[in-house]
Design a protein around this motif. Structure first.
Motif, PDB file in Angstrom:
ATOM      1  N   ILE A  82       1.244  -1.391  -0.269  1.00 21.70           N
ATOM      2  CA  ILE A  82       0.388  -0.188  -0.318  1.00 21.70           C
ATOM      3  C   ILE A  82       1.241   1.315  -0.291  1.00 21.70           C
ATOM      4  N   SER A  83       0.083   2.035  -0.031  1.00 21.60           N
ATOM      5  CA  SER A  83       1.332   3.884  -0.387  1.00 21.60           C
ATOM      6  C   SER A  83       0.579   4.104   0.460  1.00 21.60           C
ATOM      7  N   VAL A  84       0.985   5.742   1.033  1.00 19.97           N
ATOM      8  CA  VAL A  84       0.561   6.876   1.953  1.00 19.97           C
ATOM      9  C   VAL A  84      -0.782   7.499   1.045  1.00 19.97           C
ATOM     10  N   GLN A  85      -1.950   7.370   1.413  1.00 27.18           N
ATOM     11  CA  GLN A  85      -1.818   8.196   0.411  1.00 27.18           C
ATOM     12  C   GLN A  85      -1.679  10.422   1.086  1.00 27.18           C
ATOM     13  N   SER A  86      -2.639  11.686  -0.045  1.00 29.87           N
ATOM     14  CA  SER A  86      -2.528  11.981  -0.570  1.00 29.87           C
ATOM     15  C   SER A  86      -2.902  12.838   0.784  1.00 29.87           C
ATOM     16  N   ASN A  87      -3.749  12.662   2.338  1.00 23.46           N
ATOM     17  CA  ASN A  87      -4.147  12.860   3.010  1.00 23.46           C
ATOM     18  C   ASN A  87      -3.409  12.552   4.276  1.00 23.46           C
ATOM     19  N   GLY A  88      -2.254  11.495   4.033  1.00 24.68           N
ATOM     20  CA  GLY A  88      -1.769  11.237   4.739  1.00 24.68           C
ATOM     21  C   GLY A  88      -1.454   9.714   5.510  1.00 24.68           C
ATOM     22  N   ASN A  89      -3.021   9.188   4.895  1.00 25.28           N
ATOM     23  CA  ASN A  89      -3.622   7.976   5.925  1.00 25.28           C
ATOM     24  C   ASN A  89      -3.092   6.882   4.830  1.00 25.28           C
ATOM     25  N   LEU A  90      -2.964   5.380   5.439  1.00 26.70           N
ATOM     26  CA  LEU A  90      -2.881   4.317   5.381  1.00 26.70           C
ATOM     27  C   LEU A  90      -4.139   4.106   4.522  1.00 26.70           C
ATOM     28  N   LEU A  91      -4.043   3.015   4.242  1.00 20.32           N
ATOM     29  CA  LEU A  91      -5.883   2.106   3.760  1.00 20.32           C
ATOM     30  C   LEU A  91      -5.316   0.860   3.294  1.00 20.32           C
ATOM     31  N   ILE A  92      -6.282  -0.139   4.014  1.00 17.71           N
ATOM     32  CA  ILE A  92      -5.960  -1.185   4.157  1.00 17.71           C
ATOM     33  C   ILE A  92      -7.454  -2.116   3.503  1.00 17.71           C
ATOM     34  N   GLY A  93      -8.034  -2.246   2.252  1.00 18.26           N
ATOM     35  CA  GLY A  93      -8.997  -2.329   1.712  1.00 18.26           C
ATOM     36  C   GLY A  93      -8.777  -3.950   2.094  1.00 18.26           C
ATOM     37  N   SER A  94      -9.665  -4.011   1.568  1.00 21.50           N
ATOM     38  CA  SER A  94     -10.813  -4.926   1.973  1.00 21.50           C
ATOM     39  C   SER A  94     -10.579  -5.905   1.618  1.00 21.50           C
ATOM     40  N   ALA A  95     -10.315  -6.429   0.555  1.00 17.79           N
ATOM     41  CA  ALA A  95      -9.117  -7.640   0.130  1.00 17.79           C
ATOM     42  C   ALA A  95      -8.428  -8.112   1.473  1.00 17.79           C
TER      43      ALA A  95
END
Length: 137
Positions: A82-95
C-alpha cells in the motif's frame, strides 16, 4: 402421447464409470445414455452436451474457475503493498480484511518501529493484557 419418465442424469463416479463403459459410442450418444437429454413437445430428443461436459469436468475434480469472491464480483487481487495517501492516511483494502475474516469494530494495537508499522489484533477477551501493553508503549 404418454409422458416419459424423467431420467435423472448421472454424476460423479457413476458418470465416469458409465462413460468408460460406453467408450465405443459417440459423445452425443454417451451424453444421452448418461441422461443428459430432454424430449421436446414434438417428441424430438435434444442432447444437453454442455451439461454433460460440465458434469464430466466436475466428476474429474477439475477446477476451471478461480474461487469466487464472497460478493460474486471480480476485482483486483491483493498485492500486499500500500502507499500513503495524499492526506497522510494508510488504507488497508477490503481484500485483506475479508481474507482475515475481520468484522466492523474489530480492534488493533499499533506498534511503530523504525521502518515498520505492526498491527496486532485485539482479542476481546484479553482486554487486561492490552492495557498493560498500551501503558508500556
Amino acid at each position: 402421447m404418454p409422458k416419459q419418465k424423467k431420467i435423472e442424469p448421472l454424476v460423479g463416479e457413476e458418470l465416469l464409470k458409465k462413460v468408460k463403459e460406453l467408450e465405443n459410442l459417440s459423445k452425443e450418444e454417451k451424453a444421452k445414455q448418461c441422461g443428459y437429454y430432454t424430449v421436446t413437445k414434438n417428441g424430438i430428443e435434444r442432447v444437453n452436451m454442455m451439461k454433460f461436459l460440465n458434469a464430466l469436468i466436475d466428476a474429474e475434480g477439475i477446477q476451471l474457475d478461480s474461487a469466487p469472491n464472497a460478493n460474486g464480483r471480480g476485482g483486483r487481487s491483493a498485492s500486499y503493498r500500500i502507499s500513503v495517501q495524499s492526506n497522510g492516511n494508510l488504507l488497508i483494502g477490503s481484500a485483506y480484511t475479508k481474507q482475515m475474516n475481520l468484522k466492523p469494530g474489530d480492534e488493533f494495537l499499533i506498534t511503530l518501529g523504525k521502518k515498520h508499522i505492526r498491527l496486532r489484533q485485539v482479542d476481546p477477551e484479553d482486554k487486561e493484557g492490552i492495557e498493560e501493553i498500551e501503558a508500556s508503549a
